[in-house]
Every structure is written in C-alpha cells, then in structure tokens.
Write an enzyme that holds these catalytic residues in place. Sequence first.
Site, mmCIF file in Angstrom:
data_model
loop_
_atom_site.group_PDB
_atom_site.id
_atom_site.type_symbol
_atom_site.label_atom_id
_atom_site.label_comp_id
_atom_site.label_asym_id
_atom_site.label_seq_id
_atom_site.Cartn_x
_atom_site.Cartn_y
_atom_site.Cartn_z
ATOM 1 N N HIS A 307 0.849 -1.187 0.000
ATOM 2 C CA HIS A 307 0.000 0.000 0.000
ATOM 3 C C HIS A 307 0.883 1.235 0.000
ATOM 4 O O HIS A 307 1.963 1.224 0.590
ATOM 5 C CB HIS A 307 -0.900 0.015 1.251
ATOM 6 C CG HIS A 307 -2.081 0.904 1.094
ATOM 7 N ND1 HIS A 307 -2.029 2.240 1.384
ATOM 8 C CD2 HIS A 307 -3.333 0.654 0.641
ATOM 9 C CE1 HIS A 307 -3.214 2.766 1.124
ATOM 10 N NE2 HIS A 307 -4.023 1.832 0.668
ATOM 11 N N ASP A 364 -7.908 -5.637 0.248
ATOM 12 C CA ASP A 364 -8.380 -6.443 -0.877
ATOM 13 C C ASP A 364 -7.965 -7.897 -0.803
ATOM 14 O O ASP A 364 -8.454 -8.721 -1.568
ATOM 15 C CB ASP A 364 -7.891 -5.836 -2.200
ATOM 16 C CG ASP A 364 -8.542 -4.497 -2.427
ATOM 17 O OD1 ASP A 364 -9.755 -4.407 -2.192
ATOM 18 O OD2 ASP A 364 -7.847 -3.549 -2.811
HETATM 19 N N1 CMC Z 1 4.075 -7.509 -4.859
HETATM 20 C C1 CMC Z 1 5.421 -7.486 -5.067
HETATM 21 N N2 CMC Z 1 6.166 -6.379 -4.940
HETATM 22 C C2 CMC Z 1 5.556 -5.252 -4.601
HETATM 23 C C3 CMC Z 1 4.159 -5.192 -4.355
HETATM 24 C C4 CMC Z 1 3.429 -6.384 -4.500
HETATM 25 N N3 CMC Z 1 2.104 -6.387 -4.297
HETATM 26 N N4 CMC Z 1 3.806 -3.945 -4.035
HETATM 27 C C5 CMC Z 1 4.921 -3.213 -4.069
HETATM 28 N N5 CMC Z 1 5.994 -4.011 -4.399
HETATM 29 C C6 CMC Z 1 7.403 -3.590 -4.490
HETATM 30 C C7 CMC Z 1 7.657 -2.816 -5.778
HETATM 31 O O1 CMC Z 1 8.102 -3.669 -6.812
HETATM 32 C C8 CMC Z 1 8.712 -1.844 -5.334
HETATM 33 O O2 CMC Z 1 9.953 -2.518 -5.317
HETATM 34 P P1 CMC Z 1 11.319 -1.709 -5.650
HETATM 35 O O3 CMC Z 1 11.445 -0.650 -4.606
HETATM 36 O O4 CMC Z 1 12.365 -2.761 -5.578
HETATM 37 O O5 CMC Z 1 11.129 -1.150 -7.028
HETATM 38 C C9 CMC Z 1 8.367 -1.525 -3.882
HETATM 39 O O6 CMC Z 1 7.616 -2.675 -3.424
HETATM 40 C C10 CMC Z 1 7.523 -0.280 -3.721
HETATM 41 O O7 CMC Z 1 6.409 -0.379 -4.621
HETATM 42 P P2 CMC Z 1 5.751 0.863 -5.370
HETATM 43 O O8 CMC Z 1 4.997 0.363 -6.530
HETATM 44 O O9 CMC Z 1 6.784 1.915 -5.580
HETATM 45 O O10 CMC Z 1 4.761 1.360 -4.223
HETATM 46 P P3 CMC Z 1 3.497 2.243 -4.451
HETATM 47 O O11 CMC Z 1 3.250 2.933 -3.167
HETATM 48 O O12 CMC Z 1 3.638 3.093 -5.661
HETATM 49 O O13 CMC Z 1 2.364 1.162 -4.779
HETATM 50 C C11 CMC Z 1 0.515 -0.294 -4.643
HETATM 51 C C12 CMC Z 1 1.347 0.776 -3.923
HETATM 52 C C13 CMC Z 1 -0.730 -0.600 -3.809
HETATM 53 C C14 CMC Z 1 0.061 0.218 -6.023
HETATM 54 C C15 CMC Z 1 1.389 -1.589 -4.812
HETATM 55 O O14 CMC Z 1 1.790 -2.063 -3.554
HETATM 56 C C16 CMC Z 1 0.655 -2.678 -5.591
HETATM 57 O O15 CMC Z 1 0.688 -2.659 -6.834
HETATM 58 N N6 CMC Z 1 0.002 -3.633 -4.882
HETATM 59 C C17 CMC Z 1 -0.801 -4.648 -5.536
HETATM 60 C C18 CMC Z 1 -2.152 -4.044 -5.912
HETATM 61 C C19 CMC Z 1 -3.060 -3.871 -4.712
HETATM 62 O O16 CMC Z 1 -3.192 -4.753 -3.869
HETATM 63 N N7 CMC Z 1 -3.721 -2.699 -4.665
HETATM 64 C C20 CMC Z 1 -4.712 -2.405 -3.635
HETATM 65 C C21 CMC Z 1 -4.324 -1.274 -2.770
HETATM 66 S S1 CMC Z 1 -5.374 -1.166 -1.333
HETATM 67 C C22 CMC Z 1 -6.876 -0.635 -1.946
HETATM 68 C C23 CMC Z 1 -6.993 0.826 -1.909
HETATM 69 O O17 CMC Z 1 -6.860 1.415 -0.810
HETATM 70 O O18 CMC Z 1 -7.228 1.396 -2.994
#
Ligand code: CMC
Length: 429
Positions: A307, A364
């Site tokens: 998240h 989720d």
């Molecule tokens: N599985 C594997 N690696 C992950 C995941 C995951 N679910 N989420 C983040 N990472 C890694 C990502 O690859 C990155 O690694 P690095 O620093 O080596 O490049 C690091 O963790 C940080 O990720 P980010 O994408 O920069 O983080 P963000 O804050 O931009 O993304 C997120 C947050 C929710 C989009 C992401 O965690 C994700 O895609 N999760 C899966 C989708 C999901 O479950 N979304 C629902 C969110 S909760 C509902 C809501 O409140 O809307």
Amino acid sequence: MQSKIQQAGTAIIEGTEFPVYKGTHGNEVIDIRNLTKVTGKFTFDPGFTSTASCESQITFIDGDEGMLLYRGYPIEQLAEQADFIETAYLLLEGELPTREECAKFRNDITYHTMVHEHFLKFFDGFRRDAHPMAIMCGAVGALSAFYHDSTDIHDPEARKIAVHRMIAKMPTIAAMAYKYTIGQPFVYPRNDLHYTENFMHMCFSVPAEDYEVNKTLASALDKIFILHMDHEQNASTSTVRLAGSSGANPFACIAAGIACLWGPAHGGANEAALNMLQEIGTVDRIPEYIAKAKDKSDPFRLMGFGHRVYKNYDPRAKVMQKASAEVLEAVGVKDPLLDVAKELEKIALEDEYFVEKKLYPNIDFYSGITLRALGFPRSMFTPLFALARTVGWIAQWREMLEDPNQKIGRPRQLYTGAAKRDFVPMDQR
Ligand code: CMC
C-alpha cells in the site's frame, strides 16, 4: 469547512523562508504556494508522494502504525459498533448522530433510493456482457441529466440533496448493473429494509419467489461497506476533488471517481486478488508465485499486498479477515482459497523481500473471498467498493467546496518534449 491549520515554524527553500503547518496528526507540511512567485521554480512530485493537496478533517491514516480514523474514531470500533448509515452521517457531518439525527438521516436516504423511471431505459444501451463498472460509470454520470435540481453546487440545500441522492441511489444503480448483466429484471428498493439489507434484496431477489435477507450476511456486508467508505486523498478521491474543483456537478464528479477506482492498482485489486488466489489454486504452488513477485523482470505482483500509505498491517484487512471467517461460517462453506490466502500471507510476512519493503496484506486480500461467499460474482467486487466509497467521495467533494482555500486543481509539469521548432510542410518531411 473552517480551516484549523496552525503554523508550526518555517522552512528555508532556496534561501527563502516558507511557513510550516501542523495538523491534528500526521506529517507537518511546508506551504509552498508562493514558491514559484519567489523562486521561479516548480516542485516535482509525480504520484504526489510528498504533496498534501488539501486540508481535510474527514479521515486520517497513520501508515506506520496501521491506523485508520474516520473523524477521529478508529475504523475497528466503527466496523464493530456502528452501522452504514451512522458511519455515513459521521463522515458527512463530523460527529456521530444522536438517535433522532440518525433516524432523520436514515429516512432521508431511504426516501431517495428509487431512480427516475426513465432512467431504467438508459441501461438498454449497454451490451449484455458489459462489466458492471462500465455501466456504473455511465449510469452515475447520467444522473445529472435526471436530477437538474440538485446540480447547483453553490446552493447548500441543493448540495445536501445531491449528497442524499448519491448515497441513496448508488445501491440501486449497482444492483441494476448486476441484474442487467445476468439478464434478470430490476428489483425496486424496499423502504422497510435497512440500507445494506435493501441492497442485498435488490441484488438477490427475483419476482418468481420470496427472498429473505440473511441478517448475519447483511451485517457482515455492512461492515465491509464501512471499511471501504473513505481513505484520505487516494487516487479516486483526488479524482473526485479535481473534477469538482472546476465546478462540475456532483454526479459527474462521482462518475469520474468510479472510473479511477476501476483500475487494478486501486479498487480493481479485490477482483485481481481473487483471480490470483484462484490461479495459485493450491498451497504447494505458493513459493512459485512468491518468486514471481520478487522477480524484477516479471511484472507480476502479489495482489492484495502493499500500500502507498500503510507500511504496517492494513487495519481494514484485520477486520476483513474476521468478517471473512464469519461469512464463511454463516454460509457453511469451506473455501479452499481461504487456506491458500492464509498460507500465502504467512509466507509473505516472513519473507525478507516483503518484510524489507514493508509489504503487508491490504483490504483487498480477503475481500474477494468474502464477497464471493456472500454470493457476488467477481465483476461486482469493484462496484461494491464504489457503492461504499461514494460516501467518502461525496463528503470530500462537499468539504472541498466549503473550503475557503479551494481553487481549481491545475498541476504544473516538467516539460522535456521537443524544443520550439518551425512547422515542416508535408513534402519536406
Ligand atoms: N508484490 C510485489 N512487490 C511489490 C508489491 C506487491 N504487491 N507492491 C509493491 N511491491 C514492491 C515494488 O516492486 C517496489 O519494489 P522496488 O522498490 O524494488 O522497485 C516496492 O515494493 C515499492 O512499490 P511501489 O509500486 O513503488 O509502491 P506504491 O506505493 O507506488 O504502490 C501499490 C502501492 C498498492 C500500487 C502496490 O503495492 C501494488 O501494486 N500492490 C498490488 C495491488 C493492490 O493490492 N492494490 C490495492 C491497494 S489497497 C486498496 C486501496 O486502498 O485502494
């Protein structure tokens, strides 16, 4: 909204002092509104990771502590002790309602649940296999064509009616979107039922036989709705605020929020999480998927994990996990995917990659299993999220309009495209 910003100090940027403000909880902010005037420079913050876009008094998340507050009240307490209508009143008005206030609000919402009869015809334009979210984007946007009298955003009374209409009609529209895609007749709302019971009635009853809402399941769904109601300045809420900042009508703004929510990185993640659990299928395949999630060359991510704000267990996920167990017990189903989810969570929480990046289950992760057990198909998961989040969207929309500092949202950019050049006629290219 009356501003409660307090100055906490100053910060020097490029040799100039800028005010620093503090709120009730959370990070202090540097007021850079004069930055460009003073320095000629913009700030650069794609994804708004360091930018507070507004002052808000509705919801607060402490991502490190795993805490979510609605108007100061912890989400766990509201999910256990309040119902949808009480929580919606709290988000909108700032305080828990008295018995009388609650009864009046319940009545106001109940008596707006029907939609204009001509609105029903609107649905015929959609293909039978349309995704319910596609129908909801269109149908909610179309509300402004039916309810002109509540689109004057400068009139507080019209705003109030728009708020009631939005919250009241959303379950009716979500249920209609569902019925349309499965080819069953629309079911009219029933005023003797509570908000969530009425929604289940509109989704699951058919004219051919009696349907009695299961109170335990309705109460679990009510809890799930409360968990989804608001979540600070997330992507869809910011979209609603941005759309509303131009003076667009509330129905158009909520339609914009629905469109944004649909994405798999936001509201679409519950559907994606269940798809993933189904794809994994059995506990023995978990290591393969953990490895895929850690592989930088593989775009796969563990859906329902991680998240932007929570760097601890999402407090909503804990309530959802409990609700999931309650629902499965009530329907007497033993879902093998729950075992896959629990084992996946256990392994991921111990894995160095996930621990280091502070990736925990989010809301989720368990919601798909729960909603499926409640009888909803996967395509309805995000519409259910939209139904609940409508309360937050509309509360944030109204707060924005009542904020004395409100301006049209207009981000700047760092332009790296072609430098100025002269047009080249076709025969010289
Ligand atoms: N599985 C594997 N690696 C992950 C995941 C995951 N679910 N989420 C983040 N990472 C890694 C990502 O690859 C990155 O690694 P690095 O620093 O080596 O490049 C690091 O963790 C940080 O990720 P980010 O994408 O920069 O983080 P963000 O804050 O931009 O993304 C997120 C947050 C929710 C989009 C992401 O965690 C994700 O895609 N999760 C899966 C989708 C999901 O479950 N979304 C629902 C969110 S909760 C509902 C809501 O409140 O809307």
